[in-house]
Scaffold this motif. Structure first.
Motif, PDB file in Angstrom:
ATOM      1  N   TRP A   1       0.762  -1.038   0.257  1.00 30.07           N
ATOM      2  CA  TRP A   1      -0.090  -0.095   0.347  1.00 30.07           C
ATOM      3  C   TRP A   1       0.538   0.963   0.269  1.00 30.07           C
ATOM      4  N   ARG A   2       0.348   2.179  -1.057  1.00 28.98           N
ATOM      5  CA  ARG A   2       0.462   3.563  -0.858  1.00 28.98           C
ATOM      6  C   ARG A   2       0.283   4.105  -0.328  1.00 28.98           C
ATOM      7  N   GLY A   3       0.136   5.317   1.016  1.00 31.53           N
ATOM      8  CA  GLY A   3      -0.726   6.213   1.062  1.00 31.53           C
ATOM      9  C   GLY A   3      -1.198   6.886  -0.114  1.00 31.53           C
ATOM     10  N   ARG A   4      -0.624   7.582  -1.466  1.00 34.43           N
ATOM     11  CA  ARG A   4      -0.717   8.992  -2.046  1.00 34.43           C
ATOM     12  C   ARG A   4      -1.790   7.832  -3.589  1.00 34.43           C
TER      13      ARG A   4
ATOM     14  N   MET B   1       1.184   2.536   7.156  1.00 32.82           N
ATOM     15  CA  MET B   1       1.810   2.136   8.402  1.00 32.82           C
ATOM     16  C   MET B   1       1.878   0.605   8.835  1.00 32.82           C
ATOM     17  N   LEU B   2       0.869   0.065   8.843  1.00 32.64           N
ATOM     18  CA  LEU B   2      -0.008  -1.182   9.121  1.00 32.64           C
ATOM     19  C   LEU B   2       0.679  -2.286   8.237  1.00 32.64           C
ATOM     20  N   ALA B   3       0.340  -1.780   6.752  1.00 34.53           N
ATOM     21  CA  ALA B   3       0.429  -2.443   6.002  1.00 34.53           C
ATOM     22  C   ALA B   3       2.815  -2.713   6.228  1.00 34.53           C
ATOM     23  N   THR B   4       3.512  -1.969   6.420  1.00 32.32           N
ATOM     24  CA  THR B   4       5.074  -2.028   6.818  1.00 32.32           C
ATOM     25  C   THR B   4       5.127  -3.096   8.153  1.00 32.32           C
ATOM     26  N   CYS B   5       4.028  -3.149   9.501  1.00 28.86           N
ATOM     27  CA  CYS B   5       3.396  -4.168  10.011  1.00 28.86           C
ATOM     28  C   CYS B   5       3.915  -5.803   9.576  1.00 28.86           C
ATOM     29  N   ILE B   6       3.129  -5.736   9.099  1.00 26.89           N
ATOM     30  CA  ILE B   6       2.887  -6.950   7.742  1.00 26.89           C
ATOM     31  C   ILE B   6       4.436  -7.627   6.998  1.00 26.89           C
ATOM     32  N   ASN B   7       4.958  -6.255   6.039  1.00 27.66           N
ATOM     33  CA  ASN B   7       6.467  -6.541   5.671  1.00 27.66           C
ATOM     34  C   ASN B   7       7.244  -6.825   7.289  1.00 27.66           C
ATOM     35  N   ALA B   8       7.118  -6.492   8.558  1.00 29.64           N
ATOM     36  CA  ALA B   8       7.983  -7.082   9.608  1.00 29.64           C
ATOM     37  C   ALA B   8       7.980  -8.327   9.627  1.00 29.64           C
ATOM     38  N   LEU B   9       6.907  -8.534   9.756  1.00 31.40           N
ATOM     39  CA  LEU B   9       6.828  -9.835  10.638  1.00 31.40           C
ATOM     40  C   LEU B   9       7.293 -10.852   9.842  1.00 31.40           C
ATOM     41  N   ALA B  10       7.329 -10.919   8.115  1.00 31.62           N
ATOM     42  CA  ALA B  10       7.418 -11.457   7.242  1.00 31.62           C
ATOM     43  C   ALA B  10       8.761 -11.675   7.737  1.00 31.62           C
ATOM     44  N   LEU B  11       9.514 -10.621   7.235  1.00 26.68           N
ATOM     45  CA  LEU B  11      11.067  -9.715   7.646  1.00 26.68           C
ATOM     46  C   LEU B  11      12.000 -10.885   9.048  1.00 26.68           C
TER      47      LEU B  11
ATOM     48  N   GLU C   1      17.847 -14.021  16.752  1.00 29.61           N
ATOM     49  CA  GLU C   1      16.810 -13.660  17.520  1.00 29.61           C
ATOM     50  C   GLU C   1      15.963 -11.892  17.255  1.00 29.61           C
ATOM     51  N   THR C   2      14.981 -11.652  16.823  1.00 31.24           N
ATOM     52  CA  THR C   2      14.721 -10.634  16.586  1.00 31.24           C
ATOM     53  C   THR C   2      13.658  -9.691  17.276  1.00 31.24           C
ATOM     54  N   ARG C   3      13.385  -8.905  17.636  1.00 36.66           N
ATOM     55  CA  ARG C   3      12.376  -8.522  17.808  1.00 36.66           C
ATOM     56  C   ARG C   3      12.009  -7.076  17.119  1.00 36.66           C
ATOM     57  N   VAL C   4      10.343  -7.168  16.651  1.00 38.53           N
ATOM     58  CA  VAL C   4       9.434  -6.147  16.134  1.00 38.53           C
ATOM     59  C   VAL C   4       9.679  -5.417  16.554  1.00 38.53           C
ATOM     60  N   GLN C   5       9.238  -3.825  16.980  1.00 36.69           N
ATOM     61  CA  GLN C   5       8.862  -2.797  17.689  1.00 36.69           C
ATOM     62  C   GLN C   5       8.455  -1.784  16.755  1.00 36.69           C
ATOM     63  N   SER C   6       6.881  -1.288  17.126  1.00 33.61           N
ATOM     64  CA  SER C   6       5.676  -1.057  16.193  1.00 33.61           C
ATOM     65  C   SER C   6       5.243   0.916  16.908  1.00 33.61           C
ATOM     66  N   ALA C   7       5.249   1.079  16.069  1.00 31.80           N
ATOM     67  CA  ALA C   7       5.354   2.623  16.558  1.00 31.80           C
ATOM     68  C   ALA C   7       3.652   2.985  16.982  1.00 31.80           C
ATOM     69  N   ILE C   8       2.646   1.588  16.522  1.00 31.11           N
ATOM     70  CA  ILE C   8       1.216   1.560  16.593  1.00 31.11           C
ATOM     71  C   ILE C   8       1.063   0.446  17.876  1.00 31.11           C
ATOM     72  N   GLU C   9       0.340   0.854  18.313  1.00 28.35           N
ATOM     73  CA  GLU C   9       0.395  -0.778  19.544  1.00 28.35           C
ATOM     74  C   GLU C   9      -0.253  -1.746  19.331  1.00 28.35           C
ATOM     75  N   MET C  10       0.122  -2.859  19.498  1.00 25.26           N
ATOM     76  CA  MET C  10      -0.510  -4.124  18.558  1.00 25.26           C
ATOM     77  C   MET C  10       0.614  -5.165  19.109  1.00 25.26           C
TER      78      MET C  10
ATOM     79  N   ILE D   1      13.202  -4.412  14.371  1.00 30.39           N
ATOM     80  CA  ILE D   1      12.734  -4.234  13.081  1.00 30.39           C
ATOM     81  C   ILE D   1      11.830  -3.599  13.528  1.00 30.39           C
ATOM     82  N   PHE D   2      12.107  -2.336  12.904  1.00 30.44           N
ATOM     83  CA  PHE D   2      11.442  -0.929  13.703  1.00 30.44           C
ATOM     84  C   PHE D   2       9.951  -0.602  12.859  1.00 30.44           C
ATOM     85  N   ALA D   3       8.504  -1.067  13.157  1.00 30.18           N
ATOM     86  CA  ALA D   3       7.521  -1.072  12.661  1.00 30.18           C
ATOM     87  C   ALA D   3       6.812  -0.112  12.515  1.00 30.18           C
ATOM     88  N   ALA D   4       5.499   0.048  11.504  1.00 32.54           N
ATOM     89  CA  ALA D   4       4.583   1.620  11.359  1.00 32.54           C
ATOM     90  C   ALA D   4       5.696   2.841  11.621  1.00 32.54           C
TER      91      ALA D   4
END
Length: 246
Positions: free
Chosen positions: A58-61, A76-86, A96-105, A128-131
């Motif tokens: 998704w692109r906002g524009r 931003m939500l779409a970046t979370c999908i990519n972050a989880l895939a990575l 070992e990884t951690r995904v940290q999201s700027a939007i709480e989930m 991996i910094f998401a959102a």
């Protein structure tokens, strides 16, 4: 294998990179290759943070008449999908990884907390910094620059479709000229579409080198980090640092 002067880096990946030749969605073979290259850096003792875009989903524009803020939140939500895939691809390789999201989930990612992110990096985990930054009207380029400053990354590894920065699109113009080095002001003054101007300014204000390189060949992430393949370096002092890295 070459050693790298950089002990902590921020890897900025476009969402399109995850799509591979499909152009849309996630190509898990590509995700695995990217994860394998990140593992090379981790095995070298480099602390790796990553920010990934969402252009493959998704692109906002592209929201047409949609409210801009709503469209950006969808991105931003779409970046979370990519972050989880990575994350999944990295953990398949034992990283070992951690995904940290700027939007709480909280069910799928930690909230972004700067000190916690730094602690994870110090323990050898890929963060991996998401959102994005959590705010509409800001790109994932800006999020990468912001997070890089916050975690005190020594450089941003900016993966692109082309092998550096050109004065015009090399895919359209045979006479396009590649820059080996640039300073931040040149990027802004020449209107070069490397990162958005907010991201470039953040990097300039915080003295964060940007190394622009192509992601299309295996091993290029390591080469960019070790100085084996410069691509284009943006920062008055980045060339000297890369030479020391060889």
């Amino acid at each position: 294998m070459s050693e790298c002067k950089y002990k902590r880096v921020m890897l900025k990946l476009s969402g399109e990179a995850m799509a591979g030749k499909n152009g849309f969605g996630i190509d898990f073979e590509v995700a695995k290759r990217i994860a394998t290259e990140i593992k090379e850096l981790v095995d070298m003792g480099v602390q790796v943070g990553a920010v990934i875009g969402a252009g493959n989903i998704w692109r906002g524009r592209e929201g047409g008449g949609m409210d801009r803020a709503t469209a950006d939140y969808m991105g931003m939500l779409a970046t979370c999908i990519n972050a989880l895939a990575l994350q999944n691809s990295l953990e398949d390789l034992g990283i070992e990884t951690r995904v940290q999201s700027a939007i709480e989930m909280k069910e799928i990612a930690e909230p972004y907390i700067r000190r916690r992110a730094i602690r994870h990096l110090e323990k050898g985990r890929v963060v991996i910094f998401a959102a994005g930054s959590g705010n509409p009207y800001f790109t994932t380029d800006t999020a990468a620059a912001l997070r890089a400053a916050e975690i005190e990354a020594e450089c941003i590894l900016l993966a692109k479709k082309v092998d550096g920065v050109y004065d015009k699109d090399p895919n359209k113009f045979d006479d396009a000229i590649k820059f080996d080095t640039l300073d931040y002001k040149q990027v802004i003054e020449l209107g070069l579409t490397v990162m958005d101007s907010t991201a470039i300014t953040l990097c300039m204000d915080n003295d964060i080198p940007i190394i622009v390189f192509a992601l299309d060949e295996a091993g290029n992430i390591r080469k960019a980090a070790t100085g084996e393949e410069y691509g284009t370096i943006i920062d008055n002092f980045a060339k000297e640092a890369a030479e020391d890295c060889q």
